[in-house]
Design an enzyme around this catalytic site. Structure first.
Site, PDB file in Angstrom:
ATOM      1  N   PRO A  58      25.110  72.586  16.822  1.00  0.00           N
ATOM      2  CA  PRO A  58      25.172  73.478  17.987  1.00  0.00           C
ATOM      3  C   PRO A  58      25.494  72.661  19.235  1.00  0.00           C
ATOM      4  O   PRO A  58      25.076  71.502  19.353  1.00  0.00           O
ATOM      5  CB  PRO A  58      23.758  74.065  18.074  1.00  0.00           C
ATOM      6  N   LYS A  59      26.244  73.260  20.138  1.00  0.00           N
ATOM      7  CA  LYS A  59      26.484  72.618  21.436  1.00  0.00           C
ATOM      8  C   LYS A  59      25.365  73.078  22.373  1.00  0.00           C
ATOM      9  O   LYS A  59      25.428  74.158  22.958  1.00  0.00           O
ATOM     10  CB  LYS A  59      27.855  72.981  21.989  1.00  0.00           C
ATOM     11  N   VAL A  60      24.348  72.282  22.471  1.00  0.00           N
ATOM     12  CA  VAL A  60      23.170  72.648  23.253  1.00  0.00           C
ATOM     13  C   VAL A  60      23.541  72.692  24.732  1.00  0.00           C
ATOM     14  O   VAL A  60      24.192  71.781  25.258  1.00  0.00           O
ATOM     15  CB  VAL A  60      22.035  71.641  23.004  1.00  0.00           C
TER      16      VAL A  60
ATOM     17  N   ASP B 250      26.112  76.950  23.969  1.00  0.00           N
ATOM     18  CA  ASP B 250      27.346  77.547  24.489  1.00  0.00           C
ATOM     19  C   ASP B 250      28.525  77.292  23.566  1.00  0.00           C
ATOM     20  O   ASP B 250      29.671  77.391  23.966  1.00  0.00           O
ATOM     21  CB  ASP B 250      27.652  77.061  25.905  1.00  0.00           C
ATOM     22  N   GLY B 251      28.223  76.985  22.301  1.00  0.00           N
ATOM     23  CA  GLY B 251      29.271  76.768  21.318  1.00  0.00           C
ATOM     24  C   GLY B 251      28.784  75.835  20.231  1.00  0.00           C
ATOM     25  O   GLY B 251      27.577  75.716  19.981  1.00  0.00           O
TER      26      GLY B 251
END
Length: 571
Positions: A131-133, A285-286
């Site tokens: 995950p893009k934290v 967010d991605g």
């Protein structure tokens, strides 16, 4: 005092691949450009000061990013020198206690769709997805197991000294046993949340809250609610599974929990969707896709590396510029304000217009061409105006139609000229499923009849012959025959459907409609009130409809054509 570019690489990567050609330049004079650029620069500077020096976020992260991109676009529109462009793209904030990163932060390029993903995967192997934290990047440095430095990302090469602040973050160990003599970790400080579903809750401004806590002069109570996700270990173990195992042993367990091996684009798409919809302990967010093999740390630079890439989720809100304000007049005479926009992509659809609602609602929003607004998708994917985030200085007057001229009993005829829009809306309703259900008779067909001079009132089509229809440009003999057949079928529709097609106030049940126009006229107010869902307001509308002179002329015409329920009505 020297200035440090704080968000340069971040914002460049956010908009990587978006050119100014994808957004039209406003049709402003040079003076108007200079005014708007100066005003937005000043506003962004005020937000920057509050954010970086006081730890207060006065605007949502995504909206700030998009407005800064908008500023850069305006600068390019008038070909201001490159130095000015760079300054517009990246805010500069004065900082003290600056430190150089022992290993540069590389940043991330952004993918734009599945096609770009497949291209990136083509020459890579041994891939992992995370995950893009959504938080604030930091470098942690341990010497002989002791935490000696914590540095904000800054420009990727130099950042702010946050060492004193991270001591108040329980999630970050101060000492690691059996650590390498020098351990450098890149990670994301994030706001700890419970069962956060990105698809439902969005970003909740988590990044700004973390940044604010880290930038306050005194320790914030929020520091205890901050977590850490390590996403890079420069010069760490070459094998990813070993790297993840060691990170968990050292106290950074989230990295192992949320790092998944993938072998195909479909694997990546699946994890991206799963993390978008599933409850997580942080805001995202991605996703980030990275290959196992990385270069040695001394080769890392403060620019995107080739071994990892991000695929962001579409923002819940998009900033766009209003191109024009248009007004539509519906069948019932309601005037609605429609904003024409620079096209934006929300979820899987392109949005070019948004309906603001009534003229009164539009005046409340006070939005005109040139304003910057945020748009999101409401229920069933309908675009909606969320906010006006930037208003142009020069407020050109926009004049809406006079709402008093249009109502439920106006424009049964094409004349006067102001009636054109409501008149064609009435025709479209008449042929729709809510009216006489004429298959294939669209707004375009009615407009063709009007343009050819055939339509002056709502039921004039009853007199058309196949030759009349075929003579209309763009229709032809075959289509004319089909249209004529639909007209003949419409003649036989029940009386209640004809009433609905003419605009008679809707009744709850089919059996509530009278069988003939004369029966309708004989019903008393009390008889109408005895029907389901009929109140005094609806009865007043019914009586006004039945008494209207234009309606009576239409009824007489229908009687002349022997339409069911209207027979033998005297003019």
């Amino acid at each position: 005092m020297d200035k440090l570019i704080i968000l340069g690489m971040l914002l460049v990567s956010i908009f990587y691949g978006r050119s100014s050609a994808s957004v039209d330049c406003p049709s402003w004079t040079l003076s108007e450009f200079e005014t708007e650029i100066s005003r937005l620069e000043k506003q962004l500077e005020e937000w920057d000061v509050a954010y970086f020096q006081q730890g207060n976020s006065l605007i949502e992260d995504d909206i700030y990013d998009q407005l800064r991109y908008r500023l850069n676009h305006w600068v390019r529109c008038i070909a201001i020198p490159e130095k000015r462009v760079n300054n517009a793209l990246s805010p500069t904030i004065s900082l003290q206690n600056r430190l150089s990163h022992p290993v540069a932060h590389t940043g991330l390029k952004k993918l734009h769709g599945k096609g770009a993903l497949s291209e990136w995967l083509a020459e890579r192997k041994n891939l992992w997805v995370q995950p893009k934290v959504d938080g604030v990047a930091v470098t942690l440095t341990y010497v002989q197991g002791n935490l000696t430095q914590a540095i904000s990302r800054g420009d990727g090469a130099v950042g702010q000294n946050w060492t004193d602040k991270v001591k108040y973050i329980p999630a970050i160990p101060h000492f690691i046993s059996q650590a390498p003599p020098l351990l450098v970790l890149h990670g994301e400080l994030f706001l700890k949340v419970t069962h956060h579903k990105q698809k439902e809750a969005g970003g909740i401004n988590a990044r700004a809250l973390v940044a604010g806590a880290m930038m306050k002069k005194s320790p914030s109570a929020l520091l205890s609610d901050i977590g850490i996700f390590i996403w890079a270990w420069p010069d760490g173990p070459a094998i990813m599974t070993e790297k993840l195992r060691e990170l968990r042993r050292m106290g950074f367990s989230l990295t192992k929990e949320f790092s998944m091996p993938v072998t195909s684009a479909s694997d990546i798409v699946a994890w991206r969707q799963r993390w978008f919809e599933s409850p997580l302990p942080f805001v995202t967010d991605g996703i980030v896709i990275r290959q196992e093999q990385e270069p040695a740390g001394h080769h890392w630079q403060s620019q995107p590396g080739y071994w990892s890439i991000a695929w962001k989720y579409s923002p819940f809100q998009q900033v766009t510029q209003v191109k024009s304000v248009n007004f539509t007049i519906g069948r019932t005479g309601k005037v609605s304000a429609i904003l024409s926009l620079e096209p934006i992509r929300l979820d899987d659809k392109w949005v070019k217009n948004v309906n603001v609602g009534s003229v009164e609602r539009w005046r409340y929003w006070d939005v005109i061409p040139g304003d910057q607004i945020t748009v999101s998708l409401a229920g069933q994917g309908i675009p909606r105006l969320d906010n006006v985030v930037w208003r142009v200085e020069n407020r050109h007057v926009v004049n809406p139609p006079d709402s008093a001229l249009f109502h439920s009993l106006s424009c049964f005829r094409r004349q006067p000229a102001s009636c054109n829009e409501q008149f064609i809306a009435r025709l479209s309703w008449l042929s729709s499923r809510s009216g006489l259900n004429m298959a294939g008779i669209s707004t375009g067909v009615w407009q063709a009849f009007i343009d050819h001079g055939l339509m002056s009132n709502l039921v004039e089509w009853l007199e058309f012959t196949p030759d009349d229809i075929a003579a209309v440009p763009g229709i032809g003999a075959a289509k004319a025959k089909t249209i004529y057949q639909q007209f003949q079928v419409a003649r036989e529709r029940p009386f209640g459907e004809w009433l609905a097609a003419l605009g008679f106030p809707k009744l709850a049940k089919k059996e509530d409609y009278p069988e003939r126009w004369t029966d309708l006229l004989r019903r008393s107010n009390q008889e109408w009130l005895s029907l389901a869902n009929i109140g005094k307001k609806r009865v007043k509308q019914i009586m006004a409809f039945a008494a209207d002179s234009e309606v009576r002329q239409l009824v007489a015409t229908l009687s002349h054509h022997q339409i069911k329920g209207f027979e033998f009505i005297e003019r």
